[in-house]
Enzyme design. Structure first.
Site, PDB file in Angstrom:
ATOM      1  N   VAL A 208       0.820  -1.219   0.000  1.00 37.50           N
ATOM      2  CA  VAL A 208       0.000   0.000   0.000  1.00 37.50           C
ATOM      3  C   VAL A 208       0.853   1.268   0.000  1.00 37.50           C
ATOM      4  O   VAL A 208       0.319   2.358   0.095  1.00 37.50           O
ATOM      5  CB  VAL A 208      -0.946   0.018   1.219  1.00 37.50           C
ATOM      6  CG1 VAL A 208      -1.929  -1.126   1.148  1.00 37.50           C
ATOM      7  CG2 VAL A 208      -0.163  -0.020   2.536  1.00 37.50           C
ATOM      8  N   GLY A 209       2.161   1.255  -0.066  1.00 37.95           N
ATOM      9  CA  GLY A 209       2.904   2.510  -0.148  1.00 37.95           C
ATOM     10  C   GLY A 209       4.433   2.276  -0.002  1.00 37.95           C
ATOM     11  O   GLY A 209       4.886   1.202   0.389  1.00 37.95           O
ATOM     12  N   ASP A 281       2.353   3.692  19.622  1.00 38.82           N
ATOM     13  CA  ASP A 281       3.579   3.033  20.088  1.00 38.82           C
ATOM     14  C   ASP A 281       4.773   3.954  19.876  1.00 38.82           C
ATOM     15  O   ASP A 281       5.825   3.540  19.386  1.00 38.82           O
ATOM     16  CB  ASP A 281       3.791   1.702  19.369  1.00 38.82           C
ATOM     17  CG  ASP A 281       4.842   0.837  20.070  1.00 38.82           C
ATOM     18  OD1 ASP A 281       5.093   1.076  21.261  1.00 38.82           O
ATOM     19  OD2 ASP A 281       5.400  -0.057  19.425  1.00 38.82           O
TER      20      ASP A 281
END
Length: 454
Positions: A208-209, A281
């Site tokens: 996706v990228g 995170d």
């Protein structure tokens, strides 16, 4: 590029990844059969599934190995014909796989038909890969990300993402591996044999990228490759281990990290827009230092996205995620409002204050500097448990000790005040990422080029 594999880590990988138990697809429980289960992933001698399986596999140069277990999805794998590398059998009665014996096809000789000479060479590795995926389980673990949520992750974040799917056998320990290692923050990763087990249960669905991805096989194990921007200084955690800082360099690192966090938190509208993103995170291991000594935020494997248009939050089943050492008090005492996107932004701000503290300790003031230490190093063990952190942060209401020497420098005294405002017990009283960014930018009044002190 840094990686803490585990829930990150593969979250940076698997991470960036976003693999959550909320995405597990369970097989229908309408008609389950009991099966003999003796694969390396079986916790018990039996399992339940839609059908029983027997798999015979021989890796290159090795001896054939048989595994029995349960199947739930991908029934077409039961139709494969035997080769010299594998054989597979499915049956549909309880314990029908207990006494089944399989054989492998004999290796072809040059006297056979020329047209078939290369067929096993072509089909063998492909079918063997499918069987390795089936051994992991035959129930699909699929994380869905809507198309609009896959767009707009700014390349300055220096992070790449994959959508992955994994197979899960009824008694597979893959989930246990991830749960036990992903939130410790130790950075040790998984043992090699466990890494091979995990790799065999993961298959690429879609990139996706960012830059590139690939899947390969080495040493009889499947490996997924994620190619991202290279930052020669590594993570901020690594950088602070090696280097001491002048105040202006400390400020440069802090400002650039704050800009990245503010960019994540804001929703941008329009065709080139992006949803609002909370990292969940944030820590010095997930902040990378570029060659120009600016920071970029990485590893969005646990990120949650929100768009005002859809008002949808994708957080999975467990809001208590992240690295325990950096968890905000409302996460540790399980009081976080899981239905409110702002809640996750406030936990990012708490963690950002801890990152500022790490930077400040390594900054030279009047010739004095301290060794690198992680937050709460003097209050909890090296690998603190959830209960360790809960006692210190929630019960004792402790925050890291801010060195008195920071008051001697206007830049560092500003950072010290900002830390305190990031650590308010009331989440809504904490600074916003945008306010942090603007305040730090105002402190950046000295144009002197920052230097690294060796």
């Amino acid at each position: 590029m840094t990686s803490e594999i585990p829930r990150k880590g593969l979250l940076m990988l698997l991470v960036a990844l976003g693999l959550t138990k909320g995405g597990v697809v369970k097989a229908s429980r309408d008609r389950l059969v009991n099966c003999t289960c003796d694969s390396p992933h079986c916790k018990k001698p039996t399992c339940q599934g839609a059908w029983c399986t027997v798999v015979l596999v021989r890796e290159q140069g090795g001896q054939p190995q048989v595994s029995r277990g349960c199947g739930n999805m991908n029934q077409e794998l039961c139709l494969g014909r035997p080769t010299e590398f594998f054989n597979h059998h499915c049956c549909y009665r309880s314990f029908c796989n207990h006494n089944v014996s399989l054989v492998l096809e004999a290796t072809q000789t040059p006297s056979e038909e020329p047209g078939n000479t290369y067929l096993p060479l072509i089909l063998g590795p492909v079918l063997a890969l499918l069987v390795l995926v089936a051994l992991g389980a035959l129930g699909l673990w699929h994380v869905r990300r809507k198309q609009e949520k896959q767009q707009g992750l700014h390349s300055d974040l220096g992070e790449s993402s994959l959508i992955l799917k994994a197979s899960e056998q009824g008694d597979s320990m893959l989930g246990d591996f991830l749960d036990s290692d992903c939130t410790t923050g130790s950075g040790s990763g998984l043992p090699f044999l466990v890494q091979r087990t995990v790799a065999r249960q993961v298959a690429l669905v879609e990139c996706v990228g960012f830059i590139a991805s690939d899947m390969t096989s080495r040493n009889s194990s499947t490996q997924l490759w994620l190619i991202t921007h290279y930052h020669e200084h590594g993570s901020l955690y690594d950088f602070l281990q090696r280097q001491t800082l002048e105040p202006q360099l400390a400020l440069r690192l802090a400002v650039s990290a704050a800009c990245g966090l503010a960019h994540l938190h804001v929703e941008i509208f329009g065709t080139q827009g992006k949803p609002a993103i909370a990292h969940r995170d944030l820590k010095s291991r997930n902040v990378l230092v570029k060659s120009n000594l600016q920071c970029c935020i990485a590893d969005l494997g646990l990120a949650v996205m929100h768009s005002q248009g859809s008002d949808y939050l994708d957080i999975g089943n467990n809001p208590r995620v992240g690295t325990k050492r950096y968890m905000a008090p409302e996460v540790l005492d399980e009081q976080i409002r899981t239905d409110c996107f702002e809640s996750y932004k406030w936990t990012d701000v708490w963690a950002f204050g801890l990152v500022l503290w790490e930077i400040a300790r390594r900054t030279i003031i009047n010739g004095i500097v301290e060794d690198y230490r992680p937050p709460f190093y003097d209050m909890v063990p090296n690998d603190p448990s959830f209960e360790d952190m809960k006692k210190v942060v929630c019960v004792d209401q402790q925050t890291p000790t801010i060195p008195n020497r920071l008051a001697a420098d206007p830049v560092l005294s500003g950072l010290a005040q900002m830390m305190r405002e990031c650590w308010y017990p009331n989440p809504s009283a904490r600074l916003t990422a945008l306010r942090i960014k603007k305040t730090l930018q105002k402190l950046s009044h000295n144009p002197e080029k920052p230097k690294v002190i060796h």
